[in-house]
Write an enzyme that holds these catalytic residues in place. Structure first.
Site, PDB file in Angstrom:
ATOM      1  N   THR A 158       7.022  -4.428   3.589  1.00 18.48           N
ATOM      2  CA  THR A 158       5.842  -5.317   3.547  1.00 18.48           C
ATOM      3  C   THR A 158       6.064  -6.327   2.426  1.00 18.48           C
ATOM      4  OG1 THR A 158       4.658  -3.676   2.204  1.00 18.48           O
ATOM      5  CG2 THR A 158       4.222  -3.682   4.556  1.00 18.48           C
ATOM      6  N   LYS A 184       9.895   2.228   1.824  1.00 18.28           N
ATOM      7  CA  LYS A 184       9.274   0.964   1.451  1.00 18.28           C
ATOM      8  C   LYS A 184       8.244   1.232   0.363  1.00 18.28           C
ATOM      9  CE  LYS A 184       5.848  -0.642   2.635  1.00 18.28           C
ATOM     10  NZ  LYS A 184       4.366  -0.561   2.433  1.00 18.28           N
ATOM     11  N   THR A 195       1.121   3.609  -1.447  1.00 20.25           N
ATOM     12  CA  THR A 195       1.484   2.890  -0.236  1.00 20.25           C
ATOM     13  C   THR A 195       2.967   2.875  -0.132  1.00 20.25           C
ATOM     14  OG1 THR A 195      -0.321   1.391  -0.282  1.00 20.25           O
ATOM     15  CG2 THR A 195       1.444   0.790   1.132  1.00 20.25           C
ATOM     16  N   GLU A 281       5.394  -4.474  -7.006  1.00 15.10           N
ATOM     17  CA  GLU A 281       4.955  -5.851  -6.788  1.00 15.10           C
ATOM     18  C   GLU A 281       5.048  -6.669  -8.068  1.00 15.10           C
ATOM     19  OE1 GLU A 281       2.103  -5.393  -2.904  1.00 15.10           O
ATOM     20  OE2 GLU A 281       1.182  -5.338  -4.869  1.00 15.10           O
ATOM     21  N   ASN A 403      -1.386  -9.975  -5.405  1.00 19.57           N
ATOM     22  CA  ASN A 403      -2.548  -9.180  -5.021  1.00 19.57           C
ATOM     23  C   ASN A 403      -3.866  -9.919  -5.002  1.00 19.57           C
ATOM     24  OD1 ASN A 403      -1.598  -6.485  -4.343  1.00 19.57           O
ATOM     25  ND2 ASN A 403      -0.665  -6.634  -6.376  1.00 19.57           N
TER      26      ASN A 403
END
Lengths: 408, 408
Positions: A158, A184, A195, A281, A403
């Site tokens: 993602t 991932k 996640t 991220e 985000n």
């Protein structure tokens, strides 16, 4: 002391190894139109039913695919295929979402000519969005096991910036055994399954119950030791499939080389977990926190996670600021009790804090160390032999950027 | 249902009220050279010894000034003065730090001509840095009670962008009573006392034990309900001083107007707490999370803090993204159990999620609402009458910027 896995076995890392490296596994990915161009669907297929086990999110909202995969494995502790889609997480989608997950499972089983319950399903993406069933149906029908259009490890990503995969090889019963994996990340990553989707395959023959125990143990010391932002998602899952093609004697806790298997599994899980932490991220640096001298391993684990989860520690590492105060502070609010006068702390080899007090240190050397892309924070307590390691990443402008506008 | 304080008493907010508003308090600040220009030392002085109580950080590393202030109050549950310095937090400074805190206490007491144990001390700034004792000594000697060079509420700030203060007035025994307060944030703000200092004064006459209970209750529902980044510092403290100049009958739990005092105290603490949340490091928006229908108040509190502490919720609010999935997700990993099919959620008046499923909503209206400088996230569960409110702020580029280089 954190239990070390003891084994004489030697392991080699397979160049460019992945979830498709063990014997008898076909993996791949393709674009089915969920995204404009990037591959958005991936699959794993074993030529023979494999012992299977999973570890699932602790979030109370558990997405539909996790419920369906658990139902599949519950049948006979086996899976032969796994289907992964991105874009929609199929979470908070009610009965329709569960029905859809079962339907895609049936389509996949039909396409492969295997029973429904030998298929596991996984989804990642936006919560509350139903699967696009027309595209899923056409996409599944288009799966060509021997001619994948993209690698599996690319099709499941993602906001990850790179594919994450590895494989190790070693011998059991004189047979070459391979364990491979792909996963991932990369936001919402936190101890207790975030996640993240992790897929591990092996051609070893492993008894299902033993496989399940082994996976739980490995996940606890690897995937559950990483944090990106402290958020635990509804879709996290790690699956392992063991298809027995290596032709070793069935592995379980009694097998003389069981420790070798445990170690191989943990190596793969740890490698994948660190890839996820390093690619959190917006991350620019991998942070490894080592805690030793705690009263026991659990205490060390709690403290290590408190440090690696601290936003102030994460921003300090981003800014290459040798701010030991924030590390000490995160230890102090971890909830664990210890004698603060016996605490010491170092960044790599640069000692910043000793026996409860700061010490003079070479700022330039510390800053230079912090400018690297991997930072090890070492803390020691004077309480006992407890130790633990946890991994995370720095908190950067890009984390906020990514985000503040994920849905759009 | 969260216990509401019931009282017929009416309260008025004093324009520009602060910690110096109640009768008999002199407050001020000045620059003593710890910083180049900004005021860096503040004080509170009561013309008569005041009943005193404090609430202190739960961090295991408790800074020297907190230890000394607790020792002061322990003597006879009274304080007459409080001294605050910035730049050095006097934390992780060993025996030297404790000795220094006692020495500054003695200098302050000597300057004011009062016993040592009637002085409380508070510090905020960098951890591990000793107090600059020469500057502290000269600074204390220069304190002019009636001619302060700066307001107290400005002198205690660190990365705060604005002073935080208020006062309320009401009647007890027919006498006008005032409760005033001032505080500082703004990073490391988290439930259970963060890098925050709060000072509350009142001219009410209050029994020390009752005052202590009242402060704990008020802090639990206000200062302990705010979060900026989840980090709890070593220096947090809230102090209250009640000097009795209003000449009411001594307040305690038996006094018929005790509830009015409790409510006034909670109003001041809540106002200050919200100022801190809204001025969190880099914040552009105040977030208020209201949870109702939980199985009990404690459960509601845990869930509200989980939501307001989520980095993903905070970045979504920053980006004005009506991302209900992240709110739901943070509820799900709070550790509390509830029926996910009974959960509903709204942003202000815009319902996004109802009975466990997303509902169609007006994205434009939601975005417009999120563009305001105050965002209310409402969640309801179908479990019982438990409710709670928590406050926080958005996570922005500036949070990262401020914290990537705080020491320098």
């Amino acid at each position: 002391m954190e239990e070390m896995i003891k084994t004489q076995t030697s392991f080699i890392q397979v160049e460019n190894g992945s979830v498709g490296t063990p014997k008898g596994f076909h993996t791949g990915g393709q674009n089915i139109g969920l995204r404009t161009k990037r591959p958005d669907m991936g699959w794993i297929y074993s030529v023979t039913p494999a012992s299977a086990a999973g570890v699932y999110t602790t979030n109370l909202f558990q997405a539909a695919p996790l419920q369906v995969t658990q139902a599949s494995i519950a049948e006979e502790q086996k899976l032969q295929a796994v289907l992964v889609n991105t874009v929609s997480a199929n979470s908070c989608t009610g009965q329709e979402g569960i029905d859809n997950a079962y339907t895609t499972r049936a389509w996949m089983a039909g396409h492969l000519g295997i029973p429904d319950h030998l298929v596991g399903v996984a989804s990642t993406g936006v919560i509350g969005l139903q699967l696009q069933m027309d595209k899923m149906e056409k996409g599944i029908a288009a799966i060509a096991l021997n001619e994948p259009k993209a690698p599996f490890e690319e099709a499941i990503l993602t906001t990850d910036t790179k594919p994450k995969h590895l494989a190790v090889q070693f011998e059991i019963d004189g047979k070459k055994v391979t364990i491979g994996g792909a996963c991932k990340g990369s936001g919402m990553i936190h101890p207790n399954m975030a996640t993240m989707l992790g897929f591990v395959t092996t051609d070893a023959a492993v008894a299902p119950d033993a496989l399940s125990h082994a996976l739980k143990a490995a996940v606890n010391k690897t995937f559950n030791r990483i944090t990106v932002d402290g958020d635990t998602s509804t879709n996290d899952m790690v699956l392992v499939l063991a298809n027995g093609m290596a032709e070793n004697k069935l592995l379980n806790e009694q097998h003389p080389e069981w420790q070798a298997f445990l170690k191989g599994l943990q190596m793969v899980c740890q490698g994948l977990a660190k890839f996820i932490a390093a690619d959190g991220e917006g991350a620019t640096k991998l942070i490894e926190v080592q805690v030793s001298g705690a009263k026991d391993d659990h205490s060390a684990e709690v403290i290590s996670k408190s440090i690696v989860g601290s936003s102030l520690v994460k921003t300090a590492v981003f800014g290459s600021d040798a701010n030991w105060g924030r590390v000490i502070c995160a230890m102090g609010y971890s909830g664990e009790s210890f004698d603060t006068n016996k605490v010491s702390m170092a960044l790599g080899d640069v000692v910043l804090f000793k026996d409860g007090m700061p010490v003079a240190f070479d700022e330039e050397k510390a800053t230079e160390y912090l400018n690297g892309d991997s930072v090890v924070i070492k803390t020691t307590l004077g309480e006992g032999n407890g130790e633990a390691v946890a991994w995370g990443c720095d908190l950067t402008y890009n984390y906020v950027k990514i985000n503040a506008s994920y849905r759009s």
